[in-house]
Design a protein around this motif. Structure first.
Motif, PDB file in Angstrom:
ATOM      1  N   GLY A  92      47.680  37.839  36.296  1.00 32.17           N
ATOM      2  CA  GLY A  92      47.555  38.577  37.552  1.00 32.17           C
ATOM      3  C   GLY A  92      46.809  37.797  38.613  1.00 32.17           C
ATOM      4  O   GLY A  92      47.135  37.870  39.798  1.00 32.17           O
ATOM      5  N   TRP A  93      45.800  37.035  38.200  1.00 34.09           N
ATOM      6  CA  TRP A  93      45.041  36.183  39.117  1.00 34.09           C
ATOM      7  C   TRP A  93      45.962  35.180  39.778  1.00 34.09           C
ATOM      8  O   TRP A  93      45.958  35.018  41.005  1.00 34.09           O
ATOM      9  CB  TRP A  93      43.943  35.483  38.321  1.00 34.09           C
ATOM     10  CG  TRP A  93      43.144  34.457  39.066  1.00 34.09           C
ATOM     11  CD1 TRP A  93      42.055  34.688  39.860  1.00 34.09           C
ATOM     12  CD2 TRP A  93      43.332  33.042  39.061  1.00 34.09           C
ATOM     13  NE1 TRP A  93      41.566  33.502  40.364  1.00 34.09           N
ATOM     14  CE2 TRP A  93      42.328  32.471  39.885  1.00 34.09           C
ATOM     15  CE3 TRP A  93      44.256  32.193  38.444  1.00 34.09           C
ATOM     16  CZ2 TRP A  93      42.231  31.100  40.103  1.00 34.09           C
ATOM     17  CZ3 TRP A  93      44.161  30.831  38.655  1.00 34.09           C
ATOM     18  CH2 TRP A  93      43.154  30.289  39.481  1.00 34.09           C
ATOM     19  N   LEU A  94      46.771  34.522  38.986  1.00 32.53           N
ATOM     20  CA  LEU A  94      47.680  33.507  39.508  1.00 32.53           C
ATOM     21  C   LEU A  94      48.758  34.140  40.380  1.00 32.53           C
ATOM     22  O   LEU A  94      49.091  33.627  41.460  1.00 32.53           O
ATOM     23  CB  LEU A  94      48.317  32.753  38.344  1.00 32.53           C
ATOM     24  CG  LEU A  94      49.130  31.504  38.672  1.00 32.53           C
ATOM     25  CD1 LEU A  94      48.271  30.470  39.373  1.00 32.53           C
ATOM     26  CD2 LEU A  94      49.727  30.921  37.396  1.00 32.53           C
ATOM     27  N   THR A  95      49.285  35.285  39.948  1.00 32.81           N
ATOM     28  CA  THR A  95      50.352  35.953  40.697  1.00 32.81           C
ATOM     29  C   THR A  95      49.882  36.373  42.083  1.00 32.81           C
ATOM     30  O   THR A  95      50.595  36.202  43.074  1.00 32.81           O
ATOM     31  CB  THR A  95      50.850  37.184  39.922  1.00 32.81           C
ATOM     32  OG1 THR A  95      51.412  36.758  38.680  1.00 32.81           O
ATOM     33  CG2 THR A  95      51.913  37.945  40.713  1.00 32.81           C
ATOM     34  N   PRO A 115      40.071  38.990  40.415  1.00 33.98           N
ATOM     35  CA  PRO A 115      39.383  37.934  39.666  1.00 33.98           C
ATOM     36  C   PRO A 115      40.136  37.615  38.382  1.00 33.98           C
ATOM     37  O   PRO A 115      40.993  38.394  37.940  1.00 33.98           O
ATOM     38  CB  PRO A 115      38.023  38.557  39.369  1.00 33.98           C
ATOM     39  CG  PRO A 115      38.311  40.028  39.285  1.00 33.98           C
ATOM     40  CD  PRO A 115      39.402  40.291  40.303  1.00 33.98           C
ATOM     41  N   PRO A 116      39.834  36.469  37.762  1.00 34.18           N
ATOM     42  CA  PRO A 116      40.410  36.182  36.439  1.00 34.18           C
ATOM     43  C   PRO A 116      39.980  37.236  35.425  1.00 34.18           C
ATOM     44  O   PRO A 116      38.898  37.807  35.514  1.00 34.18           O
ATOM     45  CB  PRO A 116      39.823  34.807  36.095  1.00 34.18           C
ATOM     46  CG  PRO A 116      39.404  34.220  37.396  1.00 34.18           C
ATOM     47  CD  PRO A 116      38.992  35.376  38.253  1.00 34.18           C
ATOM     48  N   GLU A 117      40.855  37.477  34.466  1.00 32.96           N
ATOM     49  CA  GLU A 117      40.531  38.445  33.424  1.00 32.96           C
ATOM     50  C   GLU A 117      39.454  37.883  32.497  1.00 32.96           C
ATOM     51  O   GLU A 117      39.237  36.671  32.415  1.00 32.96           O
ATOM     52  CB  GLU A 117      41.787  38.778  32.613  1.00 32.96           C
ATOM     53  CG  GLU A 117      42.932  39.332  33.438  1.00 32.96           C
ATOM     54  CD  GLU A 117      42.620  40.665  34.087  1.00 32.96           C
ATOM     55  OE1 GLU A 117      41.789  41.412  33.516  1.00 32.96           O
ATOM     56  OE2 GLU A 117      43.194  40.960  35.146  1.00 32.96           O
ATOM     57  N   LYS A 118      38.800  38.768  31.783  1.00 27.35           N
ATOM     58  CA  LYS A 118      37.749  38.354  30.868  1.00 27.35           C
ATOM     59  C   LYS A 118      38.303  37.847  29.543  1.00 27.35           C
ATOM     60  O   LYS A 118      37.585  37.220  28.772  1.00 27.35           O
ATOM     61  CB  LYS A 118      36.784  39.513  30.618  1.00 27.35           C
ATOM     62  CG  LYS A 118      35.990  39.905  31.868  1.00 27.35           C
ATOM     63  CD  LYS A 118      35.030  41.028  31.586  1.00 27.35           C
ATOM     64  CE  LYS A 118      34.241  41.398  32.838  1.00 27.35           C
ATOM     65  NZ  LYS A 118      33.301  42.524  32.592  1.00 27.35           N
ATOM     66  N   ASP A 119      39.592  38.139  29.273  1.00 27.30           N
ATOM     67  CA  ASP A 119      40.178  37.601  28.050  1.00 27.30           C
ATOM     68  C   ASP A 119      40.703  36.196  28.324  1.00 27.30           C
ATOM     69  O   ASP A 119      40.355  35.561  29.317  1.00 27.30           O
ATOM     70  CB  ASP A 119      41.264  38.532  27.498  1.00 27.30           C
ATOM     71  CG  ASP A 119      42.412  38.738  28.490  1.00 27.30           C
ATOM     72  OD1 ASP A 119      42.524  37.926  29.436  1.00 27.30           O
ATOM     73  OD2 ASP A 119      43.165  39.693  28.323  1.00 27.30           O
ATOM     74  N   MET A 120      41.577  35.682  27.495  1.00 24.96           N
ATOM     75  CA  MET A 120      41.999  34.288  27.599  1.00 24.96           C
ATOM     76  C   MET A 120      43.144  34.065  28.575  1.00 24.96           C
ATOM     77  O   MET A 120      43.503  32.923  28.865  1.00 24.96           O
ATOM     78  CB  MET A 120      42.409  33.767  26.209  1.00 24.96           C
ATOM     79  CG  MET A 120      41.275  33.787  25.207  1.00 24.96           C
ATOM     80  SD  MET A 120      39.958  32.634  25.628  1.00 24.96           S
ATOM     81  CE  MET A 120      40.681  31.116  25.059  1.00 24.96           C
TER      82      MET A 120
END
Length: 313
Positions: free
Chosen positions: A205-208, A196-201
């Protein structure tokens, strides 16, 4: 009211732009995920502009709504259906293994599922599924059960041959297996779970991981029939997800013309807003997609009826 209408219009325009942004910036990822909601907000903006007779606002709203319709309409137009063998595919995320195993097996029986892809498969959850009788319904399986969210598995009515794929660059397991389907021949089955997308900005890793699974799927021989089930942690409105849909791959929701199919977050109707679970096909066509609640998990099961042409077609 006019100011609120303009604010809603700005949000809607940004959401349209976010659908074409290849970005790992978390707020932009979230805006793209909220795309269906912004379509509703734009209708509200139009009503506000009409109420206060702001005609420039009305014209702006009509143009934005037209752009939204052009973007979303293809998802409601079904593809032509192939002739062949029908396989019902069930995709489910068990939420750290907490999904009710009996409910999963009952859903498999009810819909006569022939292939099941499972995310967040813990060793305890696997044991509960076996105790509930999953192996008596789908006798072939390839699973890697691990703690928390990392485990993934495939159960199948058809004999499976595990296929090695390097998944060391992923946070969770990705499972590949070749199924031998009578009258069809080999079909590559893939169970996907990207992070999942990270909780920060920032969420590189999500895109990769979306890029990596797209490359791996694209590297398969063009003549190989493929069915993919998984929690991609991305919606159809994320550009990075749509980039996977090349080389003949298609989303079952798009093929079936089902439109907006939210699968997360289950619990209350107003929290189930985004569709991050997907079934993808290549060399096959989905003719129906629906969802079903499974007690204990925050994902709805995604159930796709897929038609795979015969080996002689």
């Amino acid at each position: 009211m006019g100011a609120l209408g303009w604010l809603l219009s700005i949000v809607a325009v940004l959401a349209i732009a976010s659908r074409w942004a290849r970005s790992s910036w978390s707020p932009l990822i979230g805006l793209a995920a909220a795309w269906p909601l912004t379509c509703v907000l734009m209708i509200l903006a139009l009503l506000l502009f009409l109420l206060v007779r702001q005609w420039w606002g009305v014209m702006t709203a009509v143009v934005v709504i037209a752009l939204q319709v052009l973007a979303i309409a293809p998802l409601y137009l079904p593809d032509s259906h192939l002739q062949g063998t029908t396989i019902t595919v069930l995709q489910i995320n068990l939420r750290f293994g907490a999904g009710d195993a009996g409910a999963v097996v009952a859903t498999i029986r009810e819909h006569d599922a022939g292939v099941v892809t499972v995310n967040e498969l813990t060793p305890e959850a696997r044991a509960k599924l076996v105790a509930a009788g999953i192996d008596s319904v789908l006798p072939y399986s390839y699973t890697i059960a691990e703690p928390k969210a990392a485990g993934t598995g495939i159960w199948s009515r058809y004999p499976l041959t595990p296929v090695h794929q390097d998944d060391q660059s992923y946070a969770f397991r990705q499972i590949w297996a070749e199924a031998e389907v009578p009258g069809v021949g080999p079909v590559m089955l893939v169970a996907v779970h990207t992070r999942p997308p990270e909780k920060d900005m920032s969420s590189p890793g999500w895109l990769t991981e979306l890029d990596t699974i797209g490359r791996q799927l694209g590297a398969l021989r063009p003549d190989v029939k493929v069915i993919v089930g998984g929690d991609f942690n991305a919606t159809y409105d994320h550009f990075a997800f749509r980039q996977i849909l090349t080389g003949g791959f298609a989303d079952a929701v798009d093929q079936a013309g089902t439109g907006w199919v939210p699968t997360w977050r289950e619990g209350r109707w107003y929290t189930r807003l985004i569709g991050i679970d997907h079934v993808l096909t290549r060399g096959a066509t989905a003719k129906e997609v629906r969802t079903e609640a499974i007690y204990g998990t925050d994902h709805r099961a995604l159930i796709a009826t897929v038609v795979v042409p015969s080996s002689s077609s």
